[in-house]
Each structure stands twice: as C-alpha cells, then as structure tokens.
Design a protein around this motif. Structure first.
Motif, PDB file in Angstrom:
ATOM      1  N   LYS A   4       0.833  -1.213   0.000  1.00 49.65           N
ATOM      2  CA  LYS A   4       0.000   0.000   0.000  1.00 49.65           C
ATOM      3  C   LYS A   4       0.865   1.260   0.000  1.00 49.65           C
ATOM      4  N   ILE A   5       1.949   1.244   0.772  1.00 50.87           N
ATOM      5  CA  ILE A   5       2.860   2.390   0.797  1.00 50.87           C
ATOM      6  C   ILE A   5       3.503   2.574  -0.571  1.00 50.87           C
ATOM      7  N   HIS A   6       3.886   1.472  -1.194  1.00 46.96           N
ATOM      8  CA  HIS A   6       4.474   1.519  -2.539  1.00 46.96           C
ATOM      9  C   HIS A   6       3.503   2.188  -3.517  1.00 46.96           C
ATOM     10  N   ASP A   7       2.237   1.775  -3.469  1.00 44.53           N
ATOM     11  CA  ASP A   7       1.234   2.374  -4.353  1.00 44.53           C
ATOM     12  C   ASP A   7       1.036   3.854  -4.052  1.00 44.53           C
ATOM     13  N   TYR A   8       0.998   4.211  -2.780  1.00 40.61           N
ATOM     14  CA  TYR A   8       0.815   5.611  -2.389  1.00 40.61           C
ATOM     15  C   TYR A   8       1.977   6.468  -2.885  1.00 40.61           C
ATOM     16  N   ALA A   9       3.196   5.926  -2.831  1.00 45.78           N
ATOM     17  CA  ALA A   9       4.374   6.664  -3.295  1.00 45.78           C
ATOM     18  C   ALA A   9       4.262   7.036  -4.773  1.00 45.78           C
ATOM     19  N   GLN A  10       3.485   6.269  -5.524  1.00 51.00           N
ATOM     20  CA  GLN A  10       3.333   6.542  -6.957  1.00 51.00           C
ATOM     21  C   GLN A  10       2.507   7.802  -7.226  1.00 51.00           C
ATOM     22  N   THR A  11       1.891   8.368  -6.206  1.00 49.47           N
ATOM     23  CA  THR A  11       1.021   9.536  -6.392  1.00 49.47           C
ATOM     24  C   THR A  11       1.754  10.862  -6.276  1.00 49.47           C
ATOM     25  N   PHE A  12       3.006  10.877  -5.856  1.00 52.25           N
ATOM     26  CA  PHE A  12       3.731  12.128  -5.643  1.00 52.25           C
ATOM     27  C   PHE A  12       4.224  12.722  -6.965  1.00 52.25           C
ATOM     28  N   PRO A  13       4.231  14.055  -7.058  1.00 54.02           N
ATOM     29  CA  PRO A  13       4.604  14.720  -8.323  1.00 54.02           C
ATOM     30  C   PRO A  13       5.984  14.321  -8.854  1.00 54.02           C
ATOM     31  N   ASP A  14       7.007  14.271  -8.007  1.00 56.46           N
ATOM     32  CA  ASP A  14       8.350  13.910  -8.490  1.00 56.46           C
ATOM     33  C   ASP A  14       8.384  12.491  -9.040  1.00 56.46           C
ATOM     34  N   VAL A  15       7.663  11.586  -8.402  1.00 59.63           N
ATOM     35  CA  VAL A  15       7.617  10.204  -8.865  1.00 59.63           C
ATOM     36  C   VAL A  15       6.920  10.142 -10.220  1.00 59.63           C
ATOM     37  N   LYS A  16       5.815  10.857 -10.342  1.00 59.00           N
ATOM     38  CA  LYS A  16       5.105  10.884 -11.628  1.00 59.00           C
ATOM     39  C   LYS A  16       5.983  11.493 -12.715  1.00 59.00           C
ATOM     40  N   GLU A  17       6.695  12.577 -12.384  1.00 64.78           N
ATOM     41  CA  GLU A  17       7.574  13.214 -13.371  1.00 64.78           C
ATOM     42  C   GLU A  17       8.685  12.257 -13.803  1.00 64.78           C
ATOM     43  N   PHE A  18       9.260  11.533 -12.859  1.00 64.45           N
ATOM     44  CA  PHE A  18      10.292  10.550 -13.186  1.00 64.45           C
ATOM     45  C   PHE A  18       9.734   9.505 -14.143  1.00 64.45           C
ATOM     46  N   GLN A  19       8.553   9.011 -13.853  1.00 68.85           N
ATOM     47  CA  GLN A  19       7.952   7.972 -14.687  1.00 68.85           C
ATOM     48  C   GLN A  19       7.670   8.473 -16.096  1.00 68.85           C
ATOM     49  N   VAL A  20       7.165   9.705 -16.230  1.00 66.70           N
ATOM     50  CA  VAL A  20       6.913  10.277 -17.554  1.00 66.70           C
ATOM     51  C   VAL A  20       8.231  10.437 -18.306  1.00 66.70           C
ATOM     52  N   MET A  21       9.239  10.990 -17.623  1.00 64.97           N
ATOM     53  CA  MET A  21      10.543  11.184 -18.267  1.00 64.97           C
ATOM     54  C   MET A  21      11.136   9.846 -18.705  1.00 64.97           C
ATOM     55  N   ASN A  22      11.020   8.839 -17.860  1.00 68.32           N
ATOM     56  CA  ASN A  22      11.512   7.508 -18.197  1.00 68.32           C
ATOM     57  C   ASN A  22      10.821   6.981 -19.451  1.00 68.32           C
ATOM     58  N   LYS A  23       9.523   7.150 -19.520  1.00 70.47           N
ATOM     59  CA  LYS A  23       8.746   6.639 -20.654  1.00 70.47           C
ATOM     60  C   LYS A  23       9.057   7.407 -21.941  1.00 70.47           C
ATOM     61  N   GLU A  24       9.156   8.721 -21.824  1.00 75.31           N
ATOM     62  CA  GLU A  24       9.319   9.549 -23.024  1.00 75.31           C
ATOM     63  C   GLU A  24      10.769   9.719 -23.462  1.00 75.31           C
ATOM     64  N   LYS A  25      11.703   9.791 -22.508  1.00 74.79           N
ATOM     65  CA  LYS A  25      13.095  10.086 -22.849  1.00 74.79           C
ATOM     66  C   LYS A  25      14.072   8.976 -22.495  1.00 74.79           C
ATOM     67  N   GLY A  26      13.578   7.959 -21.802  1.00 72.44           N
ATOM     68  CA  GLY A  26      14.433   6.825 -21.462  1.00 72.44           C
ATOM     69  C   GLY A  26      14.946   6.873 -20.038  1.00 72.44           C
ATOM     70  N   LEU A  27      15.339   5.706 -19.574  1.00 73.98           N
ATOM     71  CA  LEU A  27      15.776   5.564 -18.190  1.00 73.98           C
ATOM     72  C   LEU A  27      17.029   6.380 -17.892  1.00 73.98           C
ATOM     73  N   ARG A  28      17.979   6.390 -18.793  1.00 74.03           N
ATOM     74  CA  ARG A  28      19.225   7.129 -18.548  1.00 74.03           C
ATOM     75  C   ARG A  28      18.933   8.605 -18.269  1.00 74.03           C
TER      76      ARG A  28
END
Length: 186
Positions: free
Chosen positions: A153-177
């Motif tokens: 549940k904590i893991h799922d909740y952590a996915q709601t924070f802006p920095d985490v979401k921004e990281f995920q978008v950047m990873n998807k659009e520009k790559g993990l590196r």
C-alpha cells in the motif's frame, strides 16, 4: 475502504517463493537491483559473488520497496540506510550484513551453490519443508508478512507524488538514462 480489501498483487509473487515446500537458492552474479533484489532476498538461501551488486535504487525516485525485507534480515539501522539512500552494495557487503548467506569469488560461485544444494538434497524433503516452515513462520510471527502487505500500500501511495510521476513520464518519453540523470541532479 475498498483498498483495504484488495491484496497487493506483488505479495503473491514474493510469497510463492516463500511458501514453496522445497528450498530455493539464489545464485547471484552481476546485478540484482530493484525487483531482482526483492526476488533473490525472498529465496531461502542467497549466495552471491563478491562483486555482485544488489540494492533498491528506485527509493530515490520511483517509490518505496514493495517487498520490505531489510529490517528482518539486516537490522533496523542498516535497513534505514539502504532505504533512505538507495545505495547499492556488493555481494560481499550483503553477506556481511546478513542479506546473503555468503559471498564467494565469482569463479567459485557455481561450485559453492552446487555443493550446498547437494548437501541439502541429502536431507529428506519432508524435513527440509518443516525446517523451512519453522524459519518462515518465526519471521511471520515477528510481523514480516503484515509489514509486506502494508508496504504494498505504501508503494502504491508513493506513486502519487509529483516527483515520482515526473520521473515515470521522463523515463517513458526520454528513457531511463535521462530520468536517472534528472533524479541524480536534484
């Protein structure tokens, strides 16, 4: 809330290994990071090459671990260090703090694991199962399984924070590196 009645799906994966009647040995060389680190730690024995690398770097950008085994395996202070930094450690360090049964030179890893597996194979399977069950149930009595369920549940909740979401978008659009570089520059 309905969320309280939904079992976090990763728990089934990790506890499948935990609940197997036969022992599972993780033979680790190279990198076992993030989900791979969780996988090898759920195995009954973890034997690593000295120069193998393990850890959970996602705590620095993606979220909390969903299989939080560290306090039970290496103690609270070491668990906090690993959780709060995301720093990876070598197989030798993992063995020193109790995350692995042992570490050996990479060229001796397979031989060592085979020797241990053969030794365990000499024990009747019913006894292996009962001995594994005794160890696992002792950990569960100390709260490990309940903590795992909470961590989902904590893991799922952590996915709601802006920095985490921004990281995920950047990873998807520009790559993990690129996402990792962004994370490390913050």
């Amino acid at each position: 809330a309905i969320e309280d009645h939904i079992k976090y799906y990763h728990q089934d994966v990790w506890f499948t290994i935990w609940n197997l009647q036969k022992p599972v040995i993780a033979q680790v060389h190279g990198y076992a990071l993030a989900g791979a680190s969780e996988f090898v730690m759920m195995c009954d024995l973890t034997i690593m090459a000295d120069d193998a690398v393990t850890g959970y770097p996602p705590v620095r950008a993606i979220g909390s671990p969903d299989a939080y085994y560290w306090p039970w395996m290496c103690g609270l202070k070491k668990a906090k260090y690993l959780t709060l930094t995301g720093d990876p450690i070598t197989g030798k360090e993992a063995a020193e703090i109790g995350l692995a049964k042992m570490s050996v030179p990479a060229d001796k890893l397979e031989e060592t694991v085979t020797t241990i597996a053969k030794r365990m194979a000499m024990i009747p399977s019913e006894l292996l199962f009962l001995n594994k069950l005794a160890c696992n149930k002792s950990m569960e009595i100390m709260g490990m399984r309940v903590a795992f369920e909470l961590m989902g549940k904590i893991h799922d909740y952590a996915q709601t924070f802006p920095d985490v979401k921004e990281f995920q978008v950047m990873n998807k659009e520009k790559g993990l590196r690129t996402a990792l570089e962004w994370r490390d520059m913050k």
